[in-house]
Write an enzyme that holds these catalytic residues in place. Structure first.
Site, PDB file in Angstrom:
ATOM      1  N   GLU A  58       0.841  -1.139   0.350  1.00  0.00           N
ATOM      2  CA  GLU A  58       0.002   0.103   0.103  1.00  0.00           C
ATOM      3  C   GLU A  58       0.827   1.389   0.080  1.00  0.00           C
ATOM      4  OE1 GLU A  58      -3.273   0.113   2.878  1.00  0.00           O
ATOM      5  OE2 GLU A  58      -3.565  -1.922   2.727  1.00  0.00           O
ATOM      6  N   CYS A 117      -2.131  -6.527   6.606  1.00  0.00           N
ATOM      7  CA  CYS A 117      -1.391  -7.910   6.220  1.00  0.00           C
ATOM      8  C   CYS A 117      -0.581  -8.352   6.924  1.00  0.00           C
ATOM      9  CB  CYS A 117      -0.827  -7.502   4.625  1.00  0.00           C
ATOM     10  SG  CYS A 117      -1.961  -6.500   3.374  1.00  0.00           S
TER      11      CYS A 117
HETATM   12  C1  UGA Z   1       2.907  -5.892   3.154  1.00  0.00           C
HETATM   13  C2  UGA Z   1       3.989  -6.494   2.180  1.00  0.00           C
HETATM   14  O1  UGA Z   1       5.236  -5.583   2.598  1.00  0.00           O
HETATM   15  C3  UGA Z   1       3.658  -6.695   0.960  1.00  0.00           C
HETATM   16  O2  UGA Z   1       4.668  -7.387   0.114  1.00  0.00           O
HETATM   17  C4  UGA Z   1       2.487  -7.671   0.604  1.00  0.00           C
HETATM   18  O3  UGA Z   1       1.866  -7.633  -0.583  1.00  0.00           O
HETATM   19  C5  UGA Z   1       1.269  -6.909   1.487  1.00  0.00           C
HETATM   20  O4  UGA Z   1       1.648  -6.626   2.895  1.00  0.00           O
HETATM   21  C6  UGA Z   1       0.195  -7.554   1.338  1.00  0.00           C
HETATM   22  O5  UGA Z   1       0.195  -8.927   1.787  1.00  0.00           O
HETATM   23  O6  UGA Z   1      -1.099  -7.565   0.783  1.00  0.00           O
HETATM   24  P1  UGA Z   1       1.967  -3.467   3.553  1.00  0.00           P
HETATM   25  O7  UGA Z   1       0.719  -3.837   4.245  1.00  0.00           O
HETATM   26  O8  UGA Z   1       1.294  -2.725   2.401  1.00  0.00           O
HETATM   27  O9  UGA Z   1       2.558  -4.539   2.595  1.00  0.00           O
HETATM   28  O10 UGA Z   1       2.839  -2.763   4.496  1.00  0.00           O
HETATM   29  P2  UGA Z   1       4.444  -2.800   4.459  1.00  0.00           P
HETATM   30  O11 UGA Z   1       5.025  -1.880   3.710  1.00  0.00           O
HETATM   31  O12 UGA Z   1       5.001  -4.067   4.680  1.00  0.00           O
HETATM   32  O13 UGA Z   1       4.625  -1.992   6.026  1.00  0.00           O
HETATM   33  C7  UGA Z   1       3.759  -2.713   7.111  1.00  0.00           C
HETATM   34  C8  UGA Z   1       4.227  -2.063   8.134  1.00  0.00           C
HETATM   35  O14 UGA Z   1       5.608  -2.216   8.783  1.00  0.00           O
HETATM   36  C9  UGA Z   1       3.860  -0.629   8.298  1.00  0.00           C
HETATM   37  O15 UGA Z   1       3.071  -0.208   9.632  1.00  0.00           O
HETATM   38  C10 UGA Z   1       5.429  -0.023   8.305  1.00  0.00           C
HETATM   39  O16 UGA Z   1       5.460   1.357   8.977  1.00  0.00           O
HETATM   40  C11 UGA Z   1       6.104  -1.048   9.167  1.00  0.00           C
HETATM   41  N1  UGA Z   1       7.588  -0.971   8.897  1.00  0.00           N
HETATM   42  C12 UGA Z   1       8.049  -1.223   7.597  1.00  0.00           C
HETATM   43  C13 UGA Z   1       8.457  -0.756   9.893  1.00  0.00           C
HETATM   44  O17 UGA Z   1       8.251  -0.576  10.986  1.00  0.00           O
HETATM   45  N2  UGA Z   1       9.754  -0.904   9.631  1.00  0.00           N
HETATM   46  C14 UGA Z   1      10.459  -1.088   8.306  1.00  0.00           C
HETATM   47  O18 UGA Z   1      11.529  -1.140   8.142  1.00  0.00           O
HETATM   48  C15 UGA Z   1       9.442  -1.394   7.335  1.00  0.00           C
END
Ligand code: UGA
Length: 430
Positions: free
Chosen positions: A154, A259
């Protein structure tokens, strides 16, 4: 080539629009009449950068259409993607009832051969279950089940769908493989063909590994705080090792969203049902939730009792560039602050009141970051929206009662904040 996508939420709509962009004739189906009528007007019901324009372009070129009828979807195309939700059930399992309903609907309309693609994130062996269900209700029509997990992020949905790192196709027949290869021939990405179960498992294992990386760096951040190290520098030093990689090593408030939290829980659940207790994943979840408590504890330490204190909260979405607040650490933190008696003034660039029903009338939702900090005792940063970095911190300091910043996403430069006269606390920094 024609395609049908059943389920027009974040995954379904983005998938449909990206295929339409590649020149396919796409029909998006959803049983939510209001959503379909909004989409037919060319309006995207959620915020995702670039999606509004893409919808309008695709409608102008007449390569996307919308319907509430699964029957029409089955008639429209040989390939049917299922992209409906798989929410978390009460016991931590994935609730497959939406998928099962769609399977029954498809089966009842099935006449000629169809490739039925699981796009939704499902536990391993769901494809088997879908096959049994469709056979039961279809009266012997020919079909194949394919697992084609999505990896869109997202906020970066178009980029991550149009230019994926890999395309996973789990198949049981050469015929289905040929159809799927033809479908993805217009994408420049490695195609990995596996059996059905492996493709399903790749998705849960990928999301869980991403969550594991985040919890790992958050656990390291705690040691940094105790030892005088700086987690940002430590993560950089770790991440330059190509075997580890730099992504998903940002310490802070942990992961949220629709997710990662549900997929880690569902992966642990299916693993245990299969006879393998996956304690590592439970630890990942535990560390993740503890980050929120530790963040609020920092505010308590800086302010003493929170009761009666006015607190500014920047960010409500679970990450920047989205208005999605599902499982958002920011929303959980706001609820905790209120419970402790604080008054919360929040600002988020995209989140509207309708997206935070649990906080309605309990916080003041402000229209600018400056309004949010007015006469507050402390500023908490919960989501790393780029616009927060650009704020005029001299003005912020003048607006606040006490110049205290607790940065849950380590997005500001501590030295700069100190030079401006703020008391600054990050995550994993002494
Ligand atoms: C996640 C996966 O990254 C995608 O590859 C997958 O397709 C998707 O889920 C899904 O299953 O549909 P998304 O939920 O959009 O994507 O979000 P992310 O970018 O993964 O971030 C998730 C959370 O982790 C956020 O709250 C973000 O702030 C946190 N985060 C991310 C951290 O705290 N540290 C980081 O280094 C990266």
């Amino acid at each position: 080539m024609k395609l049908t996508i059943i389920g027009s939420g974040h995954v379904g709509l983005v998938t449909g629009l990206c295929f339409a962009r590649k020149g396919y004739q796409v029909l998006c189906v959803d049983n939510d009449k209001e959503k379909i009528s909004i989409l037919k007007k060319g309006i995207v019901p959620f915020y995702e950068p670039g999606l509004d324009k893409m919808l309008k372009d695709s409608m102008r070129k007449k390569c996307i259409s919308f319907s509430t009828s699964v029957k029409e979807g089955v008639k429209h195309a040989e390939v049917l993607f299922i992209a409906v939700g798989t929410p978390l059930g009460d016991d931590g399992s994935a609730d497959l009832s939406y998928i099962e309903n769609v399977c029954r609907g498809i089966a009842r309309s099935l006449k000629d051969y169809r490739v039925i693609v699981e796009k939704s994130t499902v536990p391993v062996r769901t494809g088997e279950r879908m096959k049994r269900l469709i056979k039961k209700y279809s009266g012997g029509a020919d079909f194949d089940i394919v697992s084609n997990p999505e990896f869109l992020q997202e906020g970066k949905a178009l980029k991550t769908t149009l230019y994926p790192d890999r395309i996973i196709i789990g198949v049981e027949s050469k015929k289905a493989e040929r159809v799927m290869r033809r479908l993805y021939a217009r994408f420049k990405a490695p195609i990995i063909v596996t059996d059905l179960a492996s493709a399903e498992l790749i998705k849960h294992a990928s999301n869980s590994f991403l969550a594991l990386k985040i919890s790992y760096i958050n656990a390291v951040a705690r040691v940094c705080e105790l030892s005088g190290a700086d987690v940002t520098q430590v993560a950089y030093g770790i991440g330059l090792d190509k075997r580890i990689g730099r992504e998903f090593l940002k310490a802070g408030l942990g992961y949220g969203g629709y997710c990662l939290p549900k997929d880690v829980a569902a992966f642990a659940h299916i693993s245990e049902r299969l006879g393998n207790k996956f304690d590592l994943l439970h630890e990942v979840q535990k560390i993740n939730l503890e980050q929120r408590k530790m963040f609020v504890a920092k505010a308590e330490k800086a302010l003493g009792l929170l009761k009666g204190k006015k607190i500014a909260l920047w960010g409500l979405s679970f990450k920047p560039d989205t208005d999605d607040t599902r499982e958002s650490p920011a929303v959980a933190i706001a609820a905790r602050l209120i419970k402790l008696g604080a008054k919360v003034q929040a600002y988020d660039p995209k989140v509207k009141p309708s997206k935070i029903p649990s906080l309605r009338n309990r916080i003041k939702l402000c229209s600018s970051p400056y309004e949010a900090v007015k006469e507050t005792h402390c500023l908490l940063i919960a989501t790393d929206w780029a616009e927060f970095k650009e704020a005029d911190f001299k003005r912020i300091k003048k607006e606040m009662l006490r110049p205290i910043i607790i940065d849950g996403r380590n997005m500001l430069e501590p030295k700069n904040m100190k030079n401006l006269g703020f008391v600054y606390h990050g995550m994993g920094k002494s």
